[in-house]
Scaffold this active site. Structure first.
Site, mmCIF file in Angstrom:
data_model
loop_
_atom_site.group_PDB
_atom_site.id
_atom_site.type_symbol
_atom_site.label_atom_id
_atom_site.label_comp_id
_atom_site.label_asym_id
_atom_site.label_seq_id
_atom_site.Cartn_x
_atom_site.Cartn_y
_atom_site.Cartn_z
ATOM 1 N N ASP A 86 1.264 -4.720 40.827
ATOM 2 C CA ASP A 86 -0.144 -5.106 40.679
ATOM 3 C C ASP A 86 -0.337 -5.757 39.312
ATOM 4 O O ASP A 86 0.627 -6.020 38.592
ATOM 5 C CB ASP A 86 -1.020 -3.839 40.838
ATOM 6 C CG ASP A 86 -2.468 -4.173 41.190
ATOM 7 O OD1 ASP A 86 -2.809 -5.373 41.294
ATOM 8 O OD2 ASP A 86 -3.266 -3.235 41.325
ATOM 9 N N GLY A 125 19.347 8.501 51.988
ATOM 10 C CA GLY A 125 18.297 9.353 52.537
ATOM 11 C C GLY A 125 18.706 10.013 53.834
ATOM 12 O O GLY A 125 19.278 11.108 53.865
ATOM 13 N N LYS A 127 7.544 1.040 43.532
ATOM 14 C CA LYS A 127 7.602 -0.413 43.776
ATOM 15 C C LYS A 127 6.339 -1.070 43.212
ATOM 16 O O LYS A 127 5.644 -1.820 43.891
ATOM 17 C CB LYS A 127 7.785 -0.718 45.255
ATOM 18 C CG LYS A 127 9.101 -0.156 45.820
ATOM 19 C CD LYS A 127 9.463 -0.688 47.190
ATOM 20 C CE LYS A 127 10.837 -0.219 47.643
ATOM 21 N NZ LYS A 127 10.900 1.159 48.143
ATOM 22 N N ASP A 183 12.908 11.267 51.779
ATOM 23 C CA ASP A 183 11.833 10.674 52.599
ATOM 24 C C ASP A 183 11.545 11.544 53.826
ATOM 25 O O ASP A 183 11.592 11.065 54.961
ATOM 26 C CB ASP A 183 12.259 9.273 53.073
ATOM 27 C CG ASP A 183 12.610 8.351 51.934
ATOM 28 O OD1 ASP A 183 12.056 8.519 50.839
ATOM 29 O OD2 ASP A 183 13.444 7.449 52.136
ATOM 30 N N LYS A 214 15.017 10.684 44.458
ATOM 31 C CA LYS A 214 14.018 9.623 44.493
ATOM 32 C C LYS A 214 12.922 10.012 45.489
ATOM 33 O O LYS A 214 13.208 10.412 46.608
ATOM 34 C CB LYS A 214 14.666 8.305 44.931
ATOM 35 C CG LYS A 214 13.707 7.136 44.966
ATOM 36 C CD LYS A 214 14.387 5.868 45.453
ATOM 37 C CE LYS A 214 14.517 5.801 46.952
ATOM 38 N NZ LYS A 214 13.290 5.472 47.686
ATOM 39 N N GLN A 255 21.281 2.418 57.551
ATOM 40 C CA GLN A 255 20.971 0.979 57.510
ATOM 41 C C GLN A 255 22.220 0.099 57.622
ATOM 42 O O GLN A 255 22.118 -1.126 57.660
ATOM 43 C CB GLN A 255 20.219 0.627 56.227
ATOM 44 C CG GLN A 255 18.815 1.220 56.146
ATOM 45 C CD GLN A 255 18.065 0.734 54.908
ATOM 46 O OE1 GLN A 255 18.031 -0.453 54.614
ATOM 47 N NE2 GLN A 255 17.445 1.660 54.191
ATOM 48 N N GLY A 256 23.376 0.722 57.619
ATOM 49 C CA GLY A 256 24.612 -0.050 57.835
ATOM 50 C C GLY A 256 25.457 -0.289 56.598
ATOM 51 O O GLY A 256 26.563 -0.807 56.699
ATOM 52 N N GLY A 262 24.787 4.075 55.070
ATOM 53 C CA GLY A 262 24.682 4.943 56.255
ATOM 54 C C GLY A 262 23.809 4.330 57.330
ATOM 55 O O GLY A 262 24.169 3.326 57.939
#
Ligand code: O7M
Length: 255
Positions: free
Chosen positions: A88, A229, A85, A23, A51, A211-212, A209
């Site tokens: 639709d 990431g 993701k 990212d 990814k 994000q915890g 990491g």
């Protein structure tokens, strides 16, 4: 070869359960592709897949920079997952998925909230025809995930109360998905999902990491792969960071 078999093979070859979330951001758009290629090459020996999400797709373009990146990943024997993701109605889902597969992606990520009939059914049919994989979101890593994935609902198949993510986990098995995503920030949810799906489905766990989430706790709870990431690409030395996380993961669950 099924996508689940492909990634397992690469995980053994590379001795790694780490999926790199590429990212990257930069103010200078024309530097982005080179930066992405450099990062990928630096960590190539420590990851089993890469990814890409729309954060990279928008500036680079699918048939431009992203396709170049996917080709380079394949040259390095790294499967590429598109974090679409998908969410639709069926015909646009199918058209979008076809573009991702045509650009070379080995698997895409979809949201089960959209349902089967007129939602994800055409995408699963397409992925089977093109021998690609589909991974389904099951419980996301952020706090607000409780509002959707963690809500109590009536399971239409039993008439009883259940958590939304429990229903999604069962759907992933019924729909024959190639894997499911459960956030590393909630290892208890990983364990719940593992109990529900047994050993049939690989669990991909993002949120390690920054994000915890904790690599060992996630793997001990039942995760198969870790999506990482910023802890890798924002570190001073992405190669060392990837190697370190890979080693920690292997101490818990050898690849
Ligand atoms: O390691 P990070 O926090 O820098 O990045 C995590 C990556 O995982 C990033 O690419 C997110 O889009 C993704 N992700 C989550 O962070 N949480 C989720 O619940 C789901 C995903 C994801 O990969 O969905 C497919």
């Amino acid at each position: 070869m099924l996508f689940s078999e492909l990634i397992e093979k690469r995980a053994h070859e590379k001795c790694s359960r780490i999926v790199l979330a590429l990212d990257l951001e930069t103010r200078q758009r024309r530097m982005l592709l080179n930066k992405s290629l450099r990062t990928l090459r630096a960590v190539k020996d420590y990851i089993c897949a890469v990814k890409v999400n729309r954060q990279l797709l928008l500036p680079l373009g699918l048939y431009g920079g992203v396709q170049t990146l996917v080709s380079e990943a394949h040259r390095l024997r790294i499967p590429a997952i598109m974090d679409a993701k998908l969410n639709d109605v069926g015909h646009t889902n199918e058209a979008i998925a076809r573009h991702y597969f045509n650009a070379g992606f080995d698997a895409i990520i979809a949201s089960p909230f959209v349902g089967w009939k007129g939602g994800l059914e055409p995408v699963f049919n397409l992925s089977r025809k093109m021998s690609r994989g589909i991974l389904l979101l099951t419980y996301m890593s952020h706090e607000g995930a409780t509002e959707g994935y963690g809500q109590r609902v009536i399971d239409p198949s039993t008439g009883k109360e259940a958590y939304q993510f429990e229903i999604f986990a069962k759907k992933a098995v019924d729909w024959n998905a190639d894997g499911i995503i459960v956030g590393a920030t909630q290892p208890e949810r990983i364990a719940d999902v593992r109990r529900l799906v047994g050993e049939r489905l690989p669990i991909y766990s993002p949120g390690v990491g920054v994000q915890g989430g904790d690599a060992s706790r996630s793997l001990n709870a039942g995760a198969t792969y870790l999506i990482v990431g910023r802890s890798v690409f924002s570190s001073r030395n992405p190669k060392c960071a990837a190697e370190e996380i890979r080693n920690v993961a292997n101490q818990t669950l050898p690849a």
